[in-house]
Design an enzyme around this catalytic site. Structure first.
Site, PDB file in Angstrom:
ATOM      1  N   GLY A  52       0.824  -1.201   0.000  1.00 23.74           N
ATOM      2  CA  GLY A  52       0.000   0.000   0.000  1.00 23.74           C
ATOM      3  C   GLY A  52       0.852   1.241   0.000  1.00 23.74           C
ATOM      4  N   GLN A  71       2.931   9.984   1.218  1.00 21.90           N
ATOM      5  CA  GLN A  71       4.227   9.293   1.216  1.00 21.90           C
ATOM      6  C   GLN A  71       5.076   9.654   0.006  1.00 21.90           C
ATOM      7  OE1 GLN A  71       2.335   5.250   2.138  1.00 21.90           O
ATOM      8  NE2 GLN A  71       4.312   5.101   3.166  1.00 21.90           N
ATOM      9  N   CYS A  94       5.972  -0.224   7.199  1.00 22.06           N
ATOM     10  CA  CYS A  94       5.607   0.948   6.402  1.00 22.06           C
ATOM     11  C   CYS A  94       6.782   1.323   5.505  1.00 22.06           C
ATOM     12  CB  CYS A  94       5.272   2.107   7.345  1.00 22.06           C
ATOM     13  SG  CYS A  94       4.819   3.622   6.490  1.00 22.06           S
ATOM     14  N   LEU A  95       6.488   1.632   4.244  1.00 20.36           N
ATOM     15  CA  LEU A  95       7.561   2.014   3.314  1.00 20.36           C
ATOM     16  C   LEU A  95       8.271   3.296   3.758  1.00 20.36           C
ATOM     17  CD1 LEU A  95       5.861   1.250  -0.134  1.00 20.36           C
ATOM     18  CD2 LEU A  95       7.613  -0.112   1.039  1.00 20.36           C
ATOM     19  N   HIS A 133      -4.264   1.243   7.639  1.00 21.86           N
ATOM     20  CA  HIS A 133      -2.914   1.825   7.656  1.00 21.86           C
ATOM     21  C   HIS A 133      -2.805   2.974   6.656  1.00 21.86           C
ATOM     22  CE1 HIS A 133       1.661   1.309   7.808  1.00 21.86           C
ATOM     23  NE2 HIS A 133       1.472   2.097   6.762  1.00 21.86           N
ATOM     24  N   GLU A 134      -3.281   2.735   5.432  1.00 23.42           N
ATOM     25  CA  GLU A 134      -3.152   3.770   4.384  1.00 23.42           C
ATOM     26  C   GLU A 134      -4.052   4.971   4.682  1.00 23.42           C
ATOM     27  OE1 GLU A 134      -0.622   3.520   2.648  1.00 23.42           O
ATOM     28  OE2 GLU A 134      -0.313   1.398   3.047  1.00 23.42           O
ATOM     29  N   HIS A 141      -2.487   7.367   7.058  1.00 22.72           N
ATOM     30  CA  HIS A 141      -1.512   8.279   6.440  1.00 22.72           C
ATOM     31  C   HIS A 141      -2.169   9.591   6.000  1.00 22.72           C
ATOM     32  CE1 HIS A 141       2.349   6.264   6.198  1.00 22.72           C
ATOM     33  NE2 HIS A 141       1.812   5.154   5.731  1.00 22.72           N
TER      34      HIS A 141
HETATM   35 ZN    ZN Z   1       2.706   3.348   5.742  1.00 19.70          ZN
END
Ligand code: ZN
Length: 155
Positions: free
Chosen positions: A46, A51, A89-90, A131-132, A135
Site C-alpha cells: 500500500g 508518502q 511501512c515504506l 494503515h493507508e 496516512h
Molecule cells: Zn505506511
C-alpha cells in the site's frame, strides 16, 4: 509512469492532514499511475499520496489480489473485533511492530472515473486499508505499535 521518492519518517509532510480530491484530472491520474509503480517497485502492499509528498486523499493498495485505487476514502463500517498483527511501512524501512486493527472494515471511496464504490476488507486487506487511511490524517503505524518486532532475533 515514474517512480517517485518515498518520504521517510522525519519528513514533516507525513504528519500533515491531506485534503480531499475535488476533481479527478490528468494530473490525478498521473499521480495514481506513479503511486502504483512506486508501490510495486518498493514491494509494498500500500501507498498513500503523502508518502510521495502530495497532501491529497488518495491511496493505492495491492495485497496480492490486484490493485485498488481509493480517492477520498472513508471508513463506513468496522468490526468490534480487533486483531493484533505485524505491520511495516515504506516510510519507516526495516521497522516492524504489532498493531491492533479491526478484523473487518468497509470503506467507501471514489474510483478513477469518479464513481463511488465500497470495498470490504478482512484480515490483511482491512489492515492495509486502515494503515493507508491513517496516512491521510498524518498518523503513522508507530503511533499505534503495541510491541516492536526484532527482525534480527526472529530465528
Ligand atoms: Zn505506511
Amino acid at each position: 509512469m515514474a517512480i517517485r521518492e518515498i518520504r521517510k519518517k522525519g519528513d514533516e509532510v507525513l504528519r500533515k492532514k491531506s485534503k480531499p480530491v475535488k476533481e479527478i484530472n490528468d494530473r490525478t491520474n498521473q499521480l495514481i499511475d506513479d503511486m502504483l509503480e512506486t508501490m510495486y517497485n518498493a514491494e509494498g502492499v500500500g501507498l498513500a499520496a503523502p508518502q510521495v509528498g502530495i497532501l491529497r486523499r488518495i491511496c493505492v493498495i495491492d495485497v496480492g489480489e490486484g490493485p485498488i485505487v481509493l480517492i477520498n476514502p472513508e471508513k463506513i463500517e468496522e468490526s468490534a473485533e480487533q486483531i493484533q498483527a505485524a505491520e511495516g511501512c515504506l516510510s519507516i524501512p526495516g521497522i516492524y511492530g504489532e498493531v491492533k486493527r479491526p478484523e473487518r472494515v468497509v470503506v467507501k471511496a471514489l474510483d478513477r472515473e469518479g464513481k463511488s464504490f465500497t470495498v470490504e476488507g478482512t484480515g490483511m486487506l482491512a489492515r492495509a486499508l486502515c494503515h493507508e487511511m491513517d496516512h491521510l490524517d498524518g498518523i503513522l503505524f508507530e503511533d499505534k505499535v503495541i510491541r516492536y518486532i526484532d527482525v534480527n532475533n526472529e530465528d
